[in-house]
Design a protein around this motif. Structure first.
Motif, PDB file in Angstrom:
ATOM      1  N   GLY A   1       0.781  -1.237   0.000  1.00  0.00           N
ATOM      2  CA  GLY A   1       0.000   0.000   0.000  1.00  0.00           C
ATOM      3  C   GLY A   1       0.803   1.273   0.000  1.00  0.00           C
ATOM      4  N   HIS A   2       2.121   1.191  -0.242  1.00  0.00           N
ATOM      5  CA  HIS A   2       2.972   2.387  -0.282  1.00  0.00           C
ATOM      6  C   HIS A   2       4.037   2.216  -1.362  1.00  0.00           C
ATOM      7  CE1 HIS A   2       1.334   2.430   3.808  1.00  0.00           C
ATOM      8  NE2 HIS A   2       1.468   3.743   3.777  1.00  0.00           N
ATOM      9  N   VAL A   3       4.320   3.301  -2.065  1.00  0.00           N
ATOM     10  CA  VAL A   3       5.343   3.295  -3.111  1.00  0.00           C
ATOM     11  C   VAL A   3       6.169   4.567  -2.972  1.00  0.00           C
ATOM     12  CG1 VAL A   3       3.754   4.376  -4.774  1.00  0.00           C
ATOM     13  CG2 VAL A   3       5.740   3.122  -5.616  1.00  0.00           C
ATOM     14  N   ILE A   4       7.461   4.457  -3.237  1.00  0.00           N
ATOM     15  CA  ILE A   4       8.312   5.645  -3.277  1.00  0.00           C
ATOM     16  C   ILE A   4       8.810   5.814  -4.706  1.00  0.00           C
ATOM     17  CG2 ILE A   4      10.362   4.313  -2.538  1.00  0.00           C
ATOM     18  CD1 ILE A   4      11.314   6.931  -1.128  1.00  0.00           C
ATOM     19  N   TRP A   5       8.639   7.041  -5.244  1.00  0.00           N
ATOM     20  CA  TRP A   5       9.094   7.273  -6.613  1.00  0.00           C
ATOM     21  C   TRP A   5      10.297   8.208  -6.632  1.00  0.00           C
ATOM     22  CZ3 TRP A   5       8.884  12.351  -8.044  1.00  0.00           C
ATOM     23  CH2 TRP A   5       7.847  13.154  -7.569  1.00  0.00           C
ATOM     24  N   PHE A   6      11.174   7.902  -7.577  1.00  0.00           N
ATOM     25  CA  PHE A   6      12.382   8.687  -7.806  1.00  0.00           C
ATOM     26  C   PHE A   6      12.337   9.184  -9.243  1.00  0.00           C
ATOM     27  CE2 PHE A   6      13.330   5.514  -4.652  1.00  0.00           C
ATOM     28  CZ  PHE A   6      14.202   6.091  -3.753  1.00  0.00           C
ATOM     29  N   SER A   7      12.494  10.483  -9.455  1.00  0.00           N
ATOM     30  CA  SER A   7      12.622  11.045 -10.799  1.00  0.00           C
ATOM     31  C   SER A   7      14.090  11.309 -11.085  1.00  0.00           C
ATOM     32  CB  SER A   7      11.832  12.352 -10.924  1.00  0.00           C
ATOM     33  OG  SER A   7      10.444  12.103 -10.921  1.00  0.00           O
ATOM     34  N   PHE A   8      14.599  10.677 -12.142  1.00  0.00           N
ATOM     35  CA  PHE A   8      15.984  10.853 -12.564  1.00  0.00           C
ATOM     36  C   PHE A   8      16.016  11.716 -13.818  1.00  0.00           C
ATOM     37  CE2 PHE A   8      16.203   6.150 -11.220  1.00  0.00           C
ATOM     38  CZ  PHE A   8      16.375   6.479  -9.889  1.00  0.00           C
ATOM     39  N   THR A   9      17.048  12.530 -13.935  1.00  0.00           N
ATOM     40  CA  THR A   9      17.170  13.335 -15.148  1.00  0.00           C
ATOM     41  C   THR A   9      18.633  13.634 -15.438  1.00  0.00           C
ATOM     42  OG1 THR A   9      16.451  15.378 -16.244  1.00  0.00           O
ATOM     43  CG2 THR A   9      16.931  15.528 -13.897  1.00  0.00           C
ATOM     44  N   ALA A  10      18.971  13.595 -16.712  1.00  0.00           N
ATOM     45  CA  ALA A  10      20.245  14.119 -17.189  1.00  0.00           C
ATOM     46  C   ALA A  10      19.942  15.391 -17.968  1.00  0.00           C
ATOM     47  CB  ALA A  10      20.954  13.092 -18.079  1.00  0.00           C
ATOM     48  N   PRO A  11      20.869  16.323 -18.051  1.00  0.00           N
ATOM     49  CA  PRO A  11      20.580  17.593 -18.735  1.00  0.00           C
ATOM     50  C   PRO A  11      20.088  17.353 -20.154  1.00  0.00           C
ATOM     51  CG  PRO A  11      22.676  17.712 -17.582  1.00  0.00           C
ATOM     52  CD  PRO A  11      22.243  16.281 -17.518  1.00  0.00           C
ATOM     53  N   PRO A  12      18.965  17.984 -20.557  1.00  0.00           N
ATOM     54  CA  PRO A  12      18.477  17.817 -21.933  1.00  0.00           C
ATOM     55  C   PRO A  12      19.506  18.333 -22.929  1.00  0.00           C
ATOM     56  CG  PRO A  12      17.366  19.653 -20.858  1.00  0.00           C
ATOM     57  CD  PRO A  12      18.162  18.967 -19.800  1.00  0.00           C
ATOM     58  N   LEU A  13      19.540  17.704 -24.079  1.00  0.00           N
ATOM     59  CA  LEU A  13      20.514  18.107 -25.092  1.00  0.00           C
ATOM     60  C   LEU A  13      20.181  19.459 -25.695  1.00  0.00           C
ATOM     61  CD1 LEU A  13      21.020  14.673 -26.871  1.00  0.00           C
ATOM     62  CD2 LEU A  13      22.297  15.662 -24.971  1.00  0.00           C
ATOM     63  N   LEU A  14      18.896  19.807 -25.667  1.00  0.00           N
ATOM     64  CA  LEU A  14      18.462  21.130 -26.125  1.00  0.00           C
ATOM     65  C   LEU A  14      17.248  21.488 -25.309  1.00  0.00           C
ATOM     66  CD1 LEU A  14      18.941  23.423 -28.174  1.00  0.00           C
ATOM     67  CD2 LEU A  14      17.322  22.279 -29.703  1.00  0.00           C
ATOM     68  N   ASP A  15      17.288  22.629 -24.642  1.00  0.00           N
ATOM     69  CA  ASP A  15      16.216  23.018 -23.724  1.00  0.00           C
ATOM     70  C   ASP A  15      15.114  23.727 -24.499  1.00  0.00           C
ATOM     71  OD1 ASP A  15      14.765  23.372 -21.487  1.00  0.00           O
ATOM     72  OD2 ASP A  15      16.055  24.901 -20.579  1.00  0.00           O
ATOM     73  N   LEU A  16      14.138  22.955 -24.952  1.00  0.00           N
ATOM     74  CA  LEU A  16      12.997  23.495 -25.697  1.00  0.00           C
ATOM     75  C   LEU A  16      11.737  23.310 -24.873  1.00  0.00           C
ATOM     76  CD1 LEU A  16      13.759  21.923 -29.185  1.00  0.00           C
ATOM     77  CD2 LEU A  16      14.038  24.320 -28.560  1.00  0.00           C
ATOM     78  N   ASP A  17      11.005  24.376 -24.603  1.00  0.00           N
ATOM     79  CA  ASP A  17       9.767  24.268 -23.833  1.00  0.00           C
ATOM     80  C   ASP A  17       8.614  24.025 -24.799  1.00  0.00           C
ATOM     81  OD1 ASP A  17       7.808  24.217 -21.993  1.00  0.00           O
ATOM     82  OD2 ASP A  17       8.258  26.157 -21.085  1.00  0.00           O
ATOM     83  N   LEU A  18       8.405  22.765 -25.122  1.00  0.00           N
ATOM     84  CA  LEU A  18       7.366  22.401 -26.080  1.00  0.00           C
ATOM     85  C   LEU A  18       6.004  22.271 -25.432  1.00  0.00           C
ATOM     86  CD1 LEU A  18       9.507  19.721 -27.912  1.00  0.00           C
ATOM     87  CD2 LEU A  18       8.922  21.984 -28.768  1.00  0.00           C
ATOM     88  N   ASN A  19       5.952  22.414 -24.107  1.00  0.00           N
ATOM     89  CA  ASN A  19       4.676  22.389 -23.387  1.00  0.00           C
ATOM     90  C   ASN A  19       4.404  23.731 -22.714  1.00  0.00           C
ATOM     91  OD1 ASN A  19       3.777  19.750 -23.954  1.00  0.00           O
ATOM     92  ND2 ASN A  19       5.214  18.914 -22.462  1.00  0.00           N
ATOM     93  N   ALA A  20       4.930  24.805 -23.281  1.00  0.00           N
ATOM     94  CA  ALA A  20       4.763  26.130 -22.696  1.00  0.00           C
ATOM     95  C   ALA A  20       3.332  26.631 -22.885  1.00  0.00           C
ATOM     96  CB  ALA A  20       5.739  27.114 -23.332  1.00  0.00           C
ATOM     97  N   THR A  21       2.931  27.521 -21.976  1.00  0.00           N
ATOM     98  CA  THR A  21       1.627  28.183 -22.079  1.00  0.00           C
ATOM     99  C   THR A  21       1.837  29.677 -22.255  1.00  0.00           C
ATOM    100  OG1 THR A  21       1.514  28.456 -19.681  1.00  0.00           O
ATOM    101  CG2 THR A  21       0.514  26.469 -20.593  1.00  0.00           C
ATOM    102  N   THR A  22       0.762  30.373 -22.584  1.00  0.00           N
ATOM    103  CA  THR A  22       0.807  31.831 -22.629  1.00  0.00           C
ATOM    104  C   THR A  22       0.905  32.369 -21.213  1.00  0.00           C
ATOM    105  OG1 THR A  22      -1.601  31.955 -22.550  1.00  0.00           O
ATOM    106  CG2 THR A  22      -0.576  31.889 -24.729  1.00  0.00           C
TER     107      THR A  22
END
Length: 441
Positions: free
Chosen positions: A267-288
């Motif tokens: 009944g319990h889970v621990i999540w870990f988010s891993f990330t390496a630097p993106p090769l190109l920082d493009l905000d393709l989910n940007a809003t106004t």
């Protein structure tokens, strides 16, 4: 809909269960290195796969992970003294090193060799880019660590950790249920309020066509949205054995992100988010500027860690406060839900299913193809291990984890999986020109 037997097999992860034994074939993230900041520091309670464990950093700086109860009279080693490369139980002074060997038994006569016959349950640990990994399996020599670019490449880091009070599978399924993003997270956003092209496509068409395939690492899906007479936007993402996801944020050729959903118990889970630097920082989910995704994607609010079994990385937006739901924000379309962030939206919907979901109440549609296929893949693998001793996917093939997920623009009618074989390859430094070409209509 799963049978009751299959649902039980999928959800139960304790020692001796088919799914628990499947998990024990793999290295698993257990904690952050920063939780044990220096040699001989305070030990930490860690719960994994239904086992209560004590983590410590010894005098040499190495991490050990021992069963909670001392093999002598079962006192908790949480109260032990962490000193001189071992945990010394305060009850009778027996001392155990990181391998579980009893290195001192002062309550026995000096001539006794009894200490050579007693061992604590111990699991090997290694550290990689700020994460302590452990192997709880049966092999004397553990398999290799998975080659997850997000935790293995230069500059890799941990972006987030949190405990969720629900079964591991219902939490993980949120990551492979791509259609929910268009409702739970951006149901309040119209296409003209999306500044990023990928976000705009999702707001324009909230019912993409799905294709799911079995892969050497687990399962993958492509969610296809036509964006012109010749081309489509394809969201591609993966489930990787036993509990990893790669979600389709950003460009397929640039995104280097993954998440681990590690069961603490049923009944319990621990999540870990891993990330390496993106090769190109493009905000393709940007809003106004006038409209944001829930909470503006702000950092999560966590309570200070406490010392109990579920006291690490807990959200401050708790269920007894309805996760700080603000219906006025929802009415004003500050978010679709009135919750504080994208993470808390996922947190609330999966926890509110209950600790362990009874899947007999579900009515699954075509958009649930990835969830259906992933459940079956896990069940078949767990049964094959139990019944035939078949080693599950990826255990001895760390290279299968060398994948990327994300969005890409493809010609209509092509096989999305075959067409993106090169773009999916991890540890490849794609050029800015190639990345921009992959998202151009």
């Amino acid at each position: 809909m799963l049978t009751a037997e299959d649902n039980e097999l999928l959800c139960r992860v304790g020692p001796g269960t088919p799914m628990g034994e499947l998990f024990r074939q793999y290295w698993l993230p257990a904690m952050l290195s920063s939780e044990l900041p220096e040699p001989d520091c305070d030990q930490v309670r860690v719960k994994l796969l239904g086992e209560e464990l004590i983590a410590f950093r010894d005098t040499n700086g190495d991490v050990g992970l021992l069963a909670n109860l001392c093999p002598h009279r079962a006192a908790s080693l949480y109260y032990a003294r962490n000193e001189d490369c071992g945990l010394r139980c305060v009850y009778h002074g027996w001392k155990f090193d990181k391998t579980g060997a009893c290195v001192d038994m002062p309550s026995e006569p000096p001539e006794s060799n009894f200490k050579n016959k007693v061992r604590a349950t111990a699991y090997p640990c290694v550290e990689r880019h700020g994460v302590v990994w452990t192997y709880l399996g049966p092999r004397e020599t553990p398999p290799p660590l998975p080659q997850l670019e997000s935790n293995d490449a230069e500059g890799a880091a941990v972006r987030g950790v949190m405990i969720r009070e629900c079964n591991w599978m219902q939490a993980l399924e949120g990551d492979i249920d791509t259609v929910h993003f268009s409702w739970l997270h951006i149901g309040h956003i119209e296409p003209d309020e999306a500044a990023g092209q990928f976000l705009r496509y999702q707001a324009m068409n909230r019912s993409p066509k799905y294709s799911v395939v079995d892969t050497p690492w687990g399962t993958s899906y492509g969610a296809v949205i036509p964006v012109s007479e010749e081309k489509s936007y394809v969201r591609q993402a993966h489930f990787l054995f036993p509990c990893y996801t790669m979600i389709p944020q950003g460009s397929l050729l640039s995104n280097r992100f993954s998440r681990a959903w590690v069961p603490m118990d049923d009944g319990h889970v621990i999540w870990f988010s891993f990330t390496a630097p993106p090769l190109l920082d493009l905000d393709l989910n940007a809003t106004t500027p006038e409209k944001t995704v829930a909470g503006g994607r702000r950092p999560e609010d966590l309570l200070p860690n406490s010392t109990d079994w579920y006291g690490r990385f807990r959200t401050a937006h708790t269920a007894d406060r309805d996760y700080d739901l603000n219906r006025d924000d929802a009415r004003a379309k500050k978010s679709f839900t009135g919750l504080t962030s994208v993470t808390m939206e996922d947190h609330a919907v999966t926890e509110s299913m209950g600790p362990v979901l009874d899947r007999s109440n579900e009515h699954l549609g075509t958009s649930d193809a990835m969830i259906i296929r992933t459940r079956q893949r896990l069940i078949v693998a767990a049964e094959a291990l139990r019944d035939k001793g078949t080693i599950p996917p990826g255990v001895d093939e760390p290279e299968v984890y060398r994948q990327r997920s994300g969005g890409v623009i493809l010609q209509n009618g092509v096989n999305w999986f075959d067409a993106t074989a090169e773009g999916r390859r991890a540890y490849v430094r794609n050029s800015e020109e190639a990345i921009r070409a992959s998202i151009s209509v």
